[in-house]
Design a protein around this motif. Structure first.
Motif, PDB file in Angstrom:
ATOM      1  N   ASN A  13       0.809  -1.230   0.000  1.00  0.00           N
ATOM      2  CA  ASN A  13       0.000   0.000   0.000  1.00  0.00           C
ATOM      3  C   ASN A  13       0.837   1.272   0.000  1.00  0.00           C
ATOM      4  OD1 ASN A  13      -2.526  -1.306   0.130  1.00  0.00           O
ATOM      5  ND2 ASN A  13      -2.127  -1.787   2.276  1.00  0.00           N
ATOM      6  N   MET A  14       1.803   1.331   0.924  1.00  0.00           N
ATOM      7  CA  MET A  14       2.597   2.562   1.052  1.00  0.00           C
ATOM      8  C   MET A  14       3.459   2.786  -0.192  1.00  0.00           C
ATOM      9  SD  MET A  14       2.672   4.853   3.335  1.00  0.00           S
ATOM     10  CE  MET A  14       1.429   5.132   4.551  1.00  0.00           C
ATOM     11  N   SER A  35      10.272  -4.037  -6.143  1.00  0.00           N
ATOM     12  CA  SER A  35      10.354  -5.498  -5.998  1.00  0.00           C
ATOM     13  C   SER A  35       9.388  -5.961  -4.918  1.00  0.00           C
ATOM     14  CB  SER A  35      11.780  -5.939  -5.648  1.00  0.00           C
ATOM     15  OG  SER A  35      12.173  -5.416  -4.411  1.00  0.00           O
ATOM     16  N   ASP A  36       8.813  -7.137  -5.153  1.00  0.00           N
ATOM     17  CA  ASP A  36       7.841  -7.707  -4.215  1.00  0.00           C
ATOM     18  C   ASP A  36       7.704  -9.191  -4.564  1.00  0.00           C
ATOM     19  OD1 ASP A  36       5.344  -6.309  -2.388  1.00  0.00           O
ATOM     20  OD2 ASP A  36       5.054  -8.385  -3.056  1.00  0.00           O
ATOM     21  N   PRO A  37       7.541 -10.038  -3.537  1.00  0.00           N
ATOM     22  CA  PRO A  37       7.357 -11.459  -3.859  1.00  0.00           C
ATOM     23  C   PRO A  37       5.964 -11.754  -4.436  1.00  0.00           C
ATOM     24  CG  PRO A  37       7.296 -11.122  -1.488  1.00  0.00           C
ATOM     25  CD  PRO A  37       7.598  -9.795  -2.097  1.00  0.00           C
ATOM     26  N   ASN A  56      14.848  -8.751  -4.936  1.00  0.00           N
ATOM     27  CA  ASN A  56      15.141  -7.448  -4.317  1.00  0.00           C
ATOM     28  C   ASN A  56      16.471  -6.858  -4.783  1.00  0.00           C
ATOM     29  OD1 ASN A  56      12.766  -7.437  -2.851  1.00  0.00           O
ATOM     30  ND2 ASN A  56      13.666  -8.436  -1.063  1.00  0.00           N
ATOM     31  N   VAL A  70       8.662  -2.608   3.382  1.00  0.00           N
ATOM     32  CA  VAL A  70       8.089  -3.877   3.851  1.00  0.00           C
ATOM     33  C   VAL A  70       7.660  -3.711   5.308  1.00  0.00           C
ATOM     34  CG1 VAL A  70       9.477  -5.274   2.272  1.00  0.00           C
ATOM     35  CG2 VAL A  70      10.350  -4.801   4.556  1.00  0.00           C
ATOM     36  N   LYS A  71       6.873  -4.655   5.789  1.00  0.00           N
ATOM     37  CA  LYS A  71       6.461  -4.634   7.196  1.00  0.00           C
ATOM     38  C   LYS A  71       7.700  -4.799   8.080  1.00  0.00           C
ATOM     39  CE  LYS A  71       1.860  -4.765   6.805  1.00  0.00           C
ATOM     40  NZ  LYS A  71       1.115  -3.522   7.048  1.00  0.00           N
ATOM     41  N   MET A  74       9.532  -8.075   8.289  1.00  0.00           N
ATOM     42  CA  MET A  74      10.201  -8.574   7.082  1.00  0.00           C
ATOM     43  C   MET A  74      11.484  -7.801   6.794  1.00  0.00           C
ATOM     44  SD  MET A  74       7.863 -10.650   6.629  1.00  0.00           S
ATOM     45  CE  MET A  74       8.513 -11.518   5.235  1.00  0.00           C
ATOM     46  N   ILE A  96      10.464   3.307   5.667  1.00  0.00           N
ATOM     47  CA  ILE A  96       9.166   3.802   6.142  1.00  0.00           C
ATOM     48  C   ILE A  96       8.567   2.841   7.174  1.00  0.00           C
ATOM     49  CG2 ILE A  96       8.679   5.071   4.008  1.00  0.00           C
ATOM     50  CD1 ILE A  96       6.687   2.862   3.261  1.00  0.00           C
ATOM     51  N   ALA A  97       9.349   1.833   7.591  1.00  0.00           N
ATOM     52  CA  ALA A  97       8.824   0.824   8.524  1.00  0.00           C
ATOM     53  C   ALA A  97       8.658   1.404   9.915  1.00  0.00           C
ATOM     54  CB  ALA A  97       9.755  -0.374   8.568  1.00  0.00           C
ATOM     55  N   ALA A  98       7.456   1.280  10.456  1.00  0.00           N
ATOM     56  CA  ALA A  98       7.197   1.784  11.807  1.00  0.00           C
ATOM     57  C   ALA A  98       8.040   0.998  12.803  1.00  0.00           C
ATOM     58  CB  ALA A  98       5.719   1.636  12.123  1.00  0.00           C
ATOM     59  N   MET A 119       8.236   8.352   9.255  1.00  0.00           N
ATOM     60  CA  MET A 119       6.938   7.876   9.729  1.00  0.00           C
ATOM     61  C   MET A 119       5.839   8.577   8.932  1.00  0.00           C
ATOM     62  SD  MET A 119       5.557   5.895  11.863  1.00  0.00           S
ATOM     63  CE  MET A 119       3.809   5.607  11.812  1.00  0.00           C
ATOM     64  N   ASN A 121       1.761   8.502   7.227  1.00  0.00           N
ATOM     65  CA  ASN A 121       0.464   7.994   7.704  1.00  0.00           C
ATOM     66  C   ASN A 121      -0.458   7.665   6.511  1.00  0.00           C
ATOM     67  OD1 ASN A 121      -0.431  10.556   6.985  1.00  0.00           O
ATOM     68  ND2 ASN A 121      -1.040  11.162   9.036  1.00  0.00           N
ATOM     69  N   THR A 122      -1.581   7.012   6.794  1.00  0.00           N
ATOM     70  CA  THR A 122      -2.399   6.469   5.695  1.00  0.00           C
ATOM     71  C   THR A 122      -2.985   7.507   4.728  1.00  0.00           C
ATOM     72  OG1 THR A 122      -4.172   6.250   7.317  1.00  0.00           O
ATOM     73  CG2 THR A 122      -3.120   4.232   6.608  1.00  0.00           C
TER      74      THR A 122
END
Ligand SMILES: NC(=O)c1ccc[n+]([C@@H]2O[C@H](COP(=O)([O-])OP(=O)(O)OC[C@H]3O[C@@H](n4cnc5c(N)ncnc54)[C@H](OP(=O)(O)O)[C@@H]3O)[C@@H](O)[C@H]2O)c1
Length: 274
Positions: A13-14, A35-37, A56, A70-71, A74, A96-98, A119, A121-122
């Motif tokens: 999403n981000m 890149s993304d799986p 990646n 990524v989260k 990950m 950008i990972a929180a 950081m 936001n949505t």
């Protein structure tokens, strides 16, 4: 148009919001890679004309800027995938990972990596986000400017000079959209209780939040004065505000944001020890 090449690791999403924001700002799709799986995420982004990769390291090779999208859980694996390439090409890395500290990212990518942690936001999805950034000492002024430009493509962007302050930012703007949704929901419910049609109550609550936010940001007076101006002595607003104050509204907000800030620190500690 910016000629820097940018690679996103993680195409969720981000990343999708940032790619959309950059394209809207005139970045060339040819300079953007993701890149993304997940094949479905890549297909959605390929549709925008950017280059997509399932590997990646291949996406990151030769990029000036690498965005880690990524989260948090990950993050370690994603960093280890690109460690060698980052060590050779030495791009600016934007995370950008929180809750993932720069110290962890530097452990995975190399201690002298230039890292900006931020950081967002949505509301970034509507290019109406609020992002706060922090840079480590390896980030050059020109890279700082580019990081600002990248995050500003999805809304407002500002800097802090201590990484620790990102916990407070998480409690304010990171989690903040949910507080506003809660207020909108409560106003909507109360409107229904007072006899309004649910659809009308929902529209009025949301539109009022939008209008008030725009007045707060676009006008030349602060929110205290704005509130004073709609609060006539002896009127309806004054009665409502008094009820809010008597019920401890400000204290509730302080308690809630302190809880979010504490939780942000706990999550960072868990991540650091995990
Ligand atoms: N959304 C927000 O409001 C918000 C706000 C502030 C910060 N953030 C941060 O932004 C980051 C991304 O959030 P998001 O909402 O965009 O999450 P998301 O939609 O889940 O996107 C993450 C993407 O990364 C992919 N991925 C997983 N492991 C990977 C790996 N090893 N290498 C490359 N890609 C990998 C995921 O694929 P799979 O689905 O197959 O796992 C997914 O497509 C998070 O760290 C979050 O903390 C988000």
């Amino acid at each position: 148009m910016n000629a820097s090449s940018i690679a996103f690791v993680g195409g969720g999403n981000m990343a999708g919001s940032l790619v959309g924001g950059l394209l809207a700002r005139g970045w060339g799709a040819a300079n953007i890679r993701v890149s993304d799986p997940l094949e479905a995420s890549l297909a959605r982004l390929a549709h925008l004309g950017v280059a997509t990769f399932s590997d990646n390291a291949a996406a990151v090779r030769g990029a000036d800027i690498v965005v880690l999208a990524v989260k948090p859980q990950m993050m370690r694996n994603a960093c280890l995938d690109i460690r060698e390439t980052v060590g050779v090409d030495r791009p600016l890395v934007i995370s950008i990972a929180a809750g993932t500290a720069i110290a962890s990212i530097a452990t995975w990518l190399g201690e002298d990596t230039a890292v900006v942690r931020c950081m967002p936001n949505t509301p970034a999805m509507l290019q109406c986000g609020a992002t706060v950034l922090f840079a480590n000492t390896h980030v050059r002024p020109e890279q700082r400017r580019i990081a600002h430009e990248v995050l500003e493509s999805v809304g407002y962007a500002a800097w802090v000079d201590r990484e620790e302050l990102l916990h407070a930012v998480t409690a304010l703007s990171g989690s903040g959209p949910a507080y506003v949704f809660l207020l909108i929901e409560a106003m909507q419910r109360a409107g229904e209780m007072l006899g309004l049609d649910p659809e009308l109550a929902a529209r009025l609550a949301g539109q009022t939040a939008l209008g008030a936010a725009r007045m707060a940001l676009e006008g030349d007076v602060d929110v205290i004065e704005l509130r004073r101006r709609v609060t006539s002595p002896g009127g309806t607003t004054e009665r409502a505000i008094r009820a809010f104050e008597q019920a401890g509204f400000r204290g509730i907000v302080e308690t809630a944001m302190t809880a979010a800030c504490d939780r942000s620190r706990e999550l960072a500690d868990e991540g650091a020890s995990g």
